[in-house]
Design a protein around this motif. Structure first.
Motif, mmCIF file in Angstrom:
data_model
loop_
_atom_site.group_PDB
_atom_site.id
_atom_site.type_symbol
_atom_site.label_atom_id
_atom_site.label_comp_id
_atom_site.label_asym_id
_atom_site.label_seq_id
_atom_site.Cartn_x
_atom_site.Cartn_y
_atom_site.Cartn_z
ATOM 1 N N LYS A 14 2.957 7.577 -6.660
ATOM 2 C CA LYS A 14 2.506 6.644 -5.618
ATOM 3 C C LYS A 14 3.654 6.520 -4.604
ATOM 4 O O LYS A 14 4.720 7.090 -4.805
ATOM 5 C CB LYS A 14 2.209 5.261 -6.218
ATOM 6 C CG LYS A 14 1.077 5.241 -7.242
ATOM 7 C CD LYS A 14 0.907 3.846 -7.835
ATOM 8 C CE LYS A 14 -0.126 3.876 -8.964
ATOM 9 N NZ LYS A 14 -0.173 2.587 -9.693
ATOM 10 N N GLY A 15 3.421 5.739 -3.573
ATOM 11 C CA GLY A 15 4.467 5.528 -2.577
ATOM 12 C C GLY A 15 5.597 4.679 -3.135
ATOM 13 O O GLY A 15 5.389 3.831 -3.990
ATOM 14 N N GLY A 73 -0.218 13.162 8.852
ATOM 15 C CA GLY A 73 -0.204 11.755 9.262
ATOM 16 C C GLY A 73 1.178 11.145 9.428
ATOM 17 O O GLY A 73 1.287 9.934 9.621
ATOM 18 N N GLY A 74 2.235 11.941 9.354
ATOM 19 C CA GLY A 74 3.561 11.409 9.662
ATOM 20 C C GLY A 74 4.270 10.791 8.473
ATOM 21 O O GLY A 74 3.647 10.391 7.494
ATOM 22 N N SER A 75 5.600 10.715 8.595
ATOM 23 C CA SER A 75 6.362 10.090 7.504
ATOM 24 C C SER A 75 6.331 8.593 7.729
ATOM 25 O O SER A 75 7.164 8.023 8.422
ATOM 26 C CB SER A 75 7.786 10.635 7.440
ATOM 27 O OG SER A 75 8.473 10.440 8.646
ATOM 28 N N GLN A 76 5.339 7.968 7.149
ATOM 29 C CA GLN A 76 5.152 6.528 7.301
ATOM 30 C C GLN A 76 4.472 5.988 6.061
ATOM 31 O O GLN A 76 3.726 6.684 5.383
ATOM 32 C CB GLN A 76 4.310 6.221 8.543
ATOM 33 C CG GLN A 76 2.966 6.917 8.582
ATOM 34 C CD GLN A 76 2.081 6.402 9.721
ATOM 35 O OE1 GLN A 76 2.172 5.260 10.124
ATOM 36 N NE2 GLN A 76 1.216 7.259 10.231
ATOM 37 N N GLY A 77 4.743 4.716 5.801
ATOM 38 C CA GLY A 77 4.037 4.025 4.724
ATOM 39 C C GLY A 77 4.180 4.698 3.372
ATOM 40 O O GLY A 77 3.242 4.698 2.576
ATOM 41 N N SER A 78 5.319 5.280 3.116
ATOM 42 C CA SER A 78 5.608 5.858 1.792
ATOM 43 C C SER A 78 4.641 6.972 1.419
ATOM 44 O O SER A 78 4.412 7.223 0.241
ATOM 45 C CB SER A 78 5.546 4.777 0.684
ATOM 46 O OG SER A 78 6.115 3.574 1.078
ATOM 47 N N ARG A 79 4.058 7.663 2.408
ATOM 48 C CA ARG A 79 2.955 8.545 2.068
ATOM 49 C C ARG A 79 3.342 9.977 1.731
ATOM 50 O O ARG A 79 2.579 10.697 1.091
ATOM 51 C CB ARG A 79 1.923 8.591 3.203
ATOM 52 C CG ARG A 79 2.406 9.259 4.476
ATOM 53 C CD ARG A 79 1.281 9.418 5.505
ATOM 54 N NE ARG A 79 0.462 10.588 5.271
ATOM 55 C CZ ARG A 79 0.817 11.839 5.590
ATOM 56 N NH1 ARG A 79 1.976 12.071 6.150
ATOM 57 N NH2 ARG A 79 0.019 12.841 5.337
ATOM 58 N N LEU A 91 0.823 -1.210 0.000
ATOM 59 C CA LEU A 91 0.000 0.000 0.000
ATOM 60 C C LEU A 91 0.858 1.262 0.000
ATOM 61 O O LEU A 91 2.054 1.228 0.259
ATOM 62 C CB LEU A 91 -0.889 0.038 1.244
ATOM 63 C CG LEU A 91 -0.207 0.492 2.564
ATOM 64 C CD1 LEU A 91 -1.254 0.947 3.555
ATOM 65 C CD2 LEU A 91 0.683 -0.598 3.127
ATOM 66 N N THR A 92 0.197 2.381 -0.237
ATOM 67 C CA THR A 92 0.740 3.688 0.109
ATOM 68 C C THR A 92 -0.131 4.192 1.256
ATOM 69 O O THR A 92 -1.362 4.242 1.124
ATOM 70 C CB THR A 92 0.633 4.661 -1.073
ATOM 71 O OG1 THR A 92 1.228 4.050 -2.219
ATOM 72 C CG2 THR A 92 1.330 5.977 -0.755
ATOM 73 N N ASN A 93 0.498 4.537 2.374
ATOM 74 C CA ASN A 93 -0.282 4.932 3.549
ATOM 75 C C ASN A 93 -1.233 6.076 3.204
ATOM 76 O O ASN A 93 -0.823 7.072 2.619
ATOM 77 C CB ASN A 93 0.674 5.345 4.670
ATOM 78 C CG ASN A 93 -0.059 5.749 5.938
ATOM 79 O OD1 ASN A 93 -0.783 6.731 5.956
ATOM 80 N ND2 ASN A 93 0.125 4.988 6.998
#
Lengths: 159, 760
Positions: free
Chosen positions: B718-719, B513-519, B448-450
């Motif tokens: 995309k992420g 939402g933070g630097s997470q999940g390639s977002r 996924l991409t967060n």
């Protein structure tokens, strides 16, 4: 400051720093806290990560493994001493241009390690660069871009 | 002229190569004093004596605090099962019991050491299977009283902190008629994120509010956690971000921040700084959880997967953090990227008396794909099928419907990934190059991409440069310092070096939402693009008056507003911005963005907290390895990646994420392990024994970017960053097993394991 504090005088990046410190203060803490040069980073404080690498009297050294009192009278170069004023040196430029850094926390140590390396080996192979930086940990890049940066700087320096 | 897809220098590069960058550990405040924590020396026990009086009598000490000085509150990202300090029971080694603030760091540490602490050790819950038995001690005897941070409660009981179960019809029937049943069990270790900058925080209590300075991936999450722990509303906490020396998920939840905040209050509002030693950092980091994964597949003679059972038991550690949300990922990865029949999935997250586990790049996916892809090799071997052909035969295609009902409209991209790597390294050639102790492995994944929300404000300044205010941070990836910067530059028609992005500050910027999940590049880039769109419209409206043209006839490019078709008729945007001050007011735009979750079937499983995977990406990896039969060491000779990225915004940033993720995956496959003793304590205590990959261990990754622009992403992005960490353990394990002709189903694959397998 306790009674057993000792006088330390070092030249860092051409500037003389004199002060007193506890005998057990590491050179890294002296540079960061007494001299205010926070470009020398502390990643582990036990000599593994290499982020605190500096050059003491011409040789790369882990600032966390040396005491400030041991450095008395030394000539030291830290990452802040690489640039000429606002002008980055070719190695710094190469790291920036080749995406040789991400978070950048290991970068000062990598730069200092590579500085000494290129002085002794101006025409290195990629494998030699890998060997050279294998005492320094980078968690972001996978090292490829750091190797490319050092090779690119070597080429520029040979011109 | 476009800057999208071009190499541009990262905005923070100069500061980072010159030593000027100020990281979290470098930050200081006027009048600042230092803190230290007293942490539990054992993983399970009862505090029988805690006397802080000796510490208070030490020189330089301003304050000593314990559970008695903290609000009677429980905190947690998903489940509120954490206290700030242990009060009676300790649940893991390193759990904070008291905190000290003193003039110097040395004084603070000496005072913490002077606190008298007696802990009566209790048996530690360590073994995941035993933890689930009825006679196991409970890590949290009061588990029933805990409440979720938000939303309804979820399936959990005793030492099971979360549970996700899918039990579709037809599984047992398929097993009954199977040609063969293939069974495997896989064990994966804990992995430490090992960012090079240890955690730190500076807390300030002033004017009735808490301010925390920290180098953090998710400042708004810190705000919320500090507020929970200190029992105040979130707006009573301000989090100011600083340059971050790596995080990889470990700096998504609060660490030292609430302690620094409360210490400052106890010290009369003086700023208090806390810095982890590397050992403290390692012992208490929310590391990637260890897990046991069992897979049984019912297969037909031709390899068709008629049905499957997948069971995962994952180690939660002593508190939950983000983990309960992630249990459902087992459902999303249970078949990997291969078609199969009905699949029963049981995922359990288990409390143990060990440090709480948490997010690490590619959460849960690393061991799930390791298991699924090793299992695919096992099936292929049993049925004497070529491993690549077998995968291609079952590979997901466009319109694939998953176990949760989500439809992957573009899963056919996977085949393009196999084709791309085939062009780079033909499988037949790799097979032909095999010789004793040399092997190849292949695997594929989706991810996924967060989808988390993000926001940005873009202002055009009077000199024609742009300021971007956002709480997104650049965790090093370049997502902000390159990606978001490029996106705004592109839209406003100005050079990237004329775009200035703030560091995060929860008082200044909107939620992120933070630097997470390639977002970040996608979600924050999109928010910034929306904001820049608004600025462009305003620029045109003002310029229309200056140029005596209709706004629709104008375009913004190369630092000017010009009449389409008459590029000589133009006005610099700097002049437009200056003019606007006296006509419409400052030129500013705002943008907000969040990705909706794709449709799914809510009744497909219980405990479906992470219901579906937004903005899918697709990944194919190949590894070639050589095993030294004398020493047992494994060398990765070649590593290839084909990856769907939407659209490459920054080629350097994209390749950097792939290369860095693969290196972390190689470490996970071969070197890194936080081993846990029977007493619940880590055997690894420093970076000396925690073996990180070195430059000599990592080959240059051969990479093919597959581009299928996402209509919802900024310029199609995309992420990128997480996907490439999912497969190295899988394909390297497959390659090692290929090289030695024996199965190895535990990671890391250490020299000892290799030698034992060779000699068996």
């Amino acid at each position: 400051m306790s009674d057993d504090s000792q006088a330390v005088s070092v030249t860092i990046n051409g500037h003389l720093y004199s002060g007193t410190c506890e005998p057990r203060l590491t050179l890294a803490d002296f540079i960061r806290h007494e001299c205010g040069l926070t470009g020398t980073h502390l990643g582990c404080e036990h000599g593994v990560c290499g982020a605190c690498t500096i050059i003491v009297d011409g040789r790369s050294t882990r600032a966390c493994l040396m005491l400030a009192v041991q450095a008395d009278g030394s000539e030291i170069t830290t990452v802040e001493g690489l640039a000429n004023g606002a002008e980055l040196n070719p190695l710094q430029e190469a790291f920036w241009n080749n995406h040789g850094l991400q978070c950048g926390f290991c970068t000062p140590g990598m730069l200092m390690c590579a500085t000494e390396f290129l002085e002794g080996n101006p025409e290195p192979t990629a494998d030699e660069v890998r060997e050279c930086i294998s005492g320094n940990l980078c968690r972001c890049t996978g090292y490829a871009s750091i190797v490319a940066s050092v090779l690119s700087a070597a080429e520029e320096l040979r011109r | 002229m476009t800057v999208i897809g071009e190499r541009v220098p990262r905005a923070d590069g100069q500061a980072k190569v010159s030593g000027e960058a100020v990281y979290g550990v470098d930050h200081e405040e006027p009048g600042m004093i230092w803190g230290a924590l007293l942490r539990s020396p054992v993983s399970s026990g009862t505090i029988t004596r805690l006397d802080t009086a000796p510490a208070l009598a030490m020189p330089g000490v301003h304050a000593v605090i314990t559970a008695a000085d903290a609000p009677d509150a429980y905190a947690g990202w998903v489940l509120r099962d954490q206290r700030l300090f242990a009060s009676d029971r300790v649940r893991y080694e390193g759990q904070p019991i008291a905190a000290v603030a003193a003039e110097t760091l040395a004084q603070a540490r000496a005072a913490a050491a002077a606190i008298v602490l007696d802990v009566e050790a209790l048996p530690a819950v360590v073994d995941l299977e035993q933890a689930m038995t009825p006679d196991s001690p409970l890590v949290h005897p009061d588990w029933e009283s805990y409440v979720p941070a938000a939303g309804p409660d979820f399936p959990r009981h005793g030492n099971v902190a979360a549970e996700c179960i899918a039990d579709p019809p037809g599984v047992d029937e398929a097993f009954a008629r199977a040609y063969r049943v293939i069974t495997d069990e896989f064990v994966a270790q804990r992995q430490y994120q090992a960012y090079i900058e240890p955690k730190s925080a500076v807390g300030i209590f002033r004017g009735g509010r808490y301010t925390v300075h920290t180098a953090h991936q998710f400042p708004f999450n810190v705000r919320d956690r500090v507020a929970q722990f200190l029992d105040v509303r979130p707006s009573a906490v301000r989090v100011v971000g600083h340059t971050i020396g790596g995080g990889f998920g470990a700096k998504l939840d609060a660490g030292l921040e609430p302690y620094a905040a409360l210490l400052s209050r106890a010290a009369g509002g003086l700023p208090v700084k806390l810095v982890n030693t590397r050992t403290e950092d390692l012992l208490t980091c929310p590391s990637r959880e260890g897990a046991i994964t069992r897979i049984r597949s019912a297969v037909a003679a031709d390899g068709t997967i008629l049905a499957r059972e997948l069971e995962v038991i994952a180690d939660n550690g002593a508190c939950s953090g983000e983990m309960p949300w992630l249990a459902a990922i087992a459902l999303h990865c249970a078949r990997g990227v291969y078609q199969g029949g009905p699949t029963r999935v049981t995922a359990r997250l288990v409390y143990t008396n060990t440090a709480p586990t948490g997010a690490f790049r590619g959460v849960n996916g690393t061991y799930l794909y390791h298991a699924v892809e090793r299992h695919m090799d096992h099936i292929a071997a049993e049925l004497t099928l070529d491993r690549r052909d077998y995968r291609l035969r079952l590979l997901f295609g466009d319109g694939e419907e998953l176990l949760n009902g989500q439809v992957l409209h573009e899963a056919g991209i996977l085949r393009q990934g196999f084709d791309a790597l085939e062009a780079l390294a033909p499988w037949a050639d790799l097979e032909a190059g095999r010789r004793p102790y040399r092997g190849i492995g292949i695997g594929a994944a989706w991810w996924l991409t967060n989808p988390g929300p993000g926001s940005a404000v873009v202002s055009l300044r009077e000199d024609g440069t742009a300021a971007v205010v956002t709480a997104a941070n650049d965790n090093g990836s370049g997502a902000v310092s390159i990606g978001v910067t490029q996106i705004v530059a592109e839209r406003l028609g100005i050079p990237p070096e004329d775009v200035f992005v703030t560091l995060p500050d929860t008082d200044i910027a909107g939620y992120d939402g933070g630097s997470q999940g390639s977002r970040t590049t996608r979600a924050v880039g999109k928010a910034a693009l929306i904001a820049a769109d608004e600025v462009v419209e305003k620029i045109k409206a003002v310029a229309a008056g200056l140029l005596e043209a209709a706004p629709d006839d104008l375009e913004v490019a190369e630092g000017s507003v010009r009449v389409k078709g008459a590029p000589g008729t133009r006005v610099p945007i700097a002049m437009v911005a200056s003019t606007a001050l006296n006509t419409v007011g400052p030129l500013q735009g705002t943008g907000s963005f969040v990705t909706p979750f794709p449709d799914f079937n809510p009744s497909c499983a219980s405990g479906l907290l992470f219901p579906s995977f937004p903005t899918p990406t697709y990944h194919v990896h190949i590894a070639e390895v050589e095993v030294d039969p004398v020493t047992g060491t494994v060398r990765v000779l070649r590593y290839l990646v084909a990856q769907e990225v939407g659209r490459v915004i920054s080629p350097d940033g994209t390749y950097g994420q792939v290369s860095g993720a693969v290196a972390q995956g190689i470490g996970y496959a071969l070197h890194e392990s936080l081993r846990i003793g029977e007493d619940g304590r880590y055997r690894e205590r420093t970076l000396e024994s925690y073996r990180l990959p070195l430059a000599v261990d990592i080959p240059r990754v051969e990479f093919v970017a597959l581009e299928h622009p996402d209509p919802d992403g900024p310029y199609g992005a995309k992420g990128v960053a997480e996907g490439p960490v999912l497969l190295p353990a899988a394909v390297i394990a497959n390659a090692v097993c290929d090289a030695i002709g024996r199965p190895l189903n535990s990671i890391p694959i250490t020299p000892e394991e290799v030698l034992a397998a060779i000699q068996s």
